[in-house]
Scaffold this motif. Structure first.
Motif, PDB file in Angstrom:
ATOM      1  N   VAL A  25     -11.828  20.601 -33.785  1.00 18.01           N
ATOM      2  CA  VAL A  25     -11.952  19.564 -32.762  1.00 18.01           C
ATOM      3  C   VAL A  25     -11.331  18.250 -33.239  1.00 18.01           C
ATOM      4  CG1 VAL A  25     -13.565  18.212 -31.388  1.00 18.01           C
ATOM      5  CG2 VAL A  25     -13.985  20.623 -31.727  1.00 18.01           C
ATOM      6  N   SER A  28      -7.642  18.558 -33.106  1.00 19.88           N
ATOM      7  CA  SER A  28      -7.145  18.489 -31.733  1.00 19.88           C
ATOM      8  C   SER A  28      -7.041  17.050 -31.263  1.00 19.88           C
ATOM      9  CB  SER A  28      -8.037  19.290 -30.787  1.00 19.88           C
ATOM     10  OG  SER A  28      -9.256  18.632 -30.543  1.00 19.88           O
ATOM     11  N   CYS A  29      -7.829  16.175 -31.854  1.00 16.21           N
ATOM     12  CA  CYS A  29      -7.736  14.746 -31.533  1.00 16.21           C
ATOM     13  C   CYS A  29      -6.640  14.065 -32.345  1.00 16.21           C
ATOM     14  CB  CYS A  29      -9.065  14.056 -31.815  1.00 16.21           C
ATOM     15  SG  CYS A  29     -10.428  14.617 -30.836  1.00 16.21           S
ATOM     16  N   PRO A  37     -11.113  14.694 -26.772  1.00 17.30           N
ATOM     17  CA  PRO A  37     -11.850  15.917 -27.123  1.00 17.30           C
ATOM     18  C   PRO A  37     -13.065  15.700 -28.025  1.00 17.30           C
ATOM     19  CG  PRO A  37      -9.512  16.334 -27.282  1.00 17.30           C
ATOM     20  CD  PRO A  37      -9.681  14.856 -27.065  1.00 17.30           C
ATOM     21  N   ASP A  40     -16.377  16.680 -26.654  1.00 15.93           N
ATOM     22  CA  ASP A  40     -16.733  18.089 -26.736  1.00 15.93           C
ATOM     23  C   ASP A  40     -17.715  18.349 -27.873  1.00 15.93           C
ATOM     24  OD1 ASP A  40     -16.348  20.489 -25.409  1.00 15.93           O
ATOM     25  OD2 ASP A  40     -14.935  21.211 -26.922  1.00 15.93           O
ATOM     26  N   PRO A  91     -12.701  20.027 -21.706  1.00 16.89           N
ATOM     27  CA  PRO A  91     -11.293  19.997 -22.129  1.00 16.89           C
ATOM     28  C   PRO A  91     -10.335  20.540 -21.073  1.00 16.89           C
ATOM     29  CG  PRO A  91     -12.638  20.905 -23.870  1.00 16.89           C
ATOM     30  CD  PRO A  91     -13.511  20.769 -22.674  1.00 16.89           C
ATOM     31  N   SER A 108      -9.765  22.344 -28.951  1.00 22.11           N
ATOM     32  CA  SER A 108     -11.059  21.735 -28.667  1.00 22.11           C
ATOM     33  C   SER A 108     -12.067  22.769 -28.174  1.00 22.11           C
ATOM     34  CB  SER A 108     -10.881  20.632 -27.633  1.00 22.11           C
ATOM     35  OG  SER A 108     -12.106  20.046 -27.318  1.00 22.11           O
TER      36      SER A 108
END
Length: 139
Positions: A25, A28-29, A37, A40, A91, A108
């Motif tokens: 996660v 993904s950011c 994200p 999440d 997401p 995410s």
């Protein structure tokens, strides 16, 4: 063949699994310079809480004639399902609104599912071991 796994091995493996979810996660950011994200993580961390608060072991059944789950247990299961579904859908909504890219969305969702599943497996492993310890003490 009875395979016994020590609690320390369970904790170490589940914490590694949980760290993998957080890593996905956060990557993904960070890789795509968009920090939406991170919401999440919050949703998937909050998802198991209603089930644990309203579980059968924490509540006295008000209706002594009924073997079915109480309304509070049903409400806890509903909230857990709502949060878990929201953690998957958020997401996707961000991707649909073009706030995040496809790879960020996939990472995410996978990271959030790994976080949620590691929390559930952790509580499942140690809830069953706590029940066996209580039986060994008093039985």
């Amino acid at each position: 063949m009875d395979l016994k796994v020590s609690p320390l091995t369970k904790i170490i493996s589940l914490s590694g699994f949980l760290a993998l979810g957080f890593l996905l996660v956060i990557l993904s950011c960070a890789l795509f310079h968009n920090y939406y994200p991170l919401f999440d993580i919050l949703i998937f961390l909050l998802a198991p809480i209603p089930n644990s608060l309203f579980s059968k072991s924490n509540l006295d059944n008000a209706d002594f004639m009924s073997d079915s789950p109480s309304n509070a247990q049903d409400f806890g299961s509903f909230l857990t399902g709502l949060l878990a579904t929201s953690g998957i859908a958020l997401p996707v909504v961000f991707y649909h609104c073009q706030l995040i890219g496809l790879m960020s969305c996939v990472m995410s969702i996978l990271g959030g599912l790994i976080i949620y599943s590691s929390i559930v497996v952790f509580s499942w492993f140690f809830h069953s071991s706590w029940e066996h310890e209580e039986d060994a003490l008093f039985g």
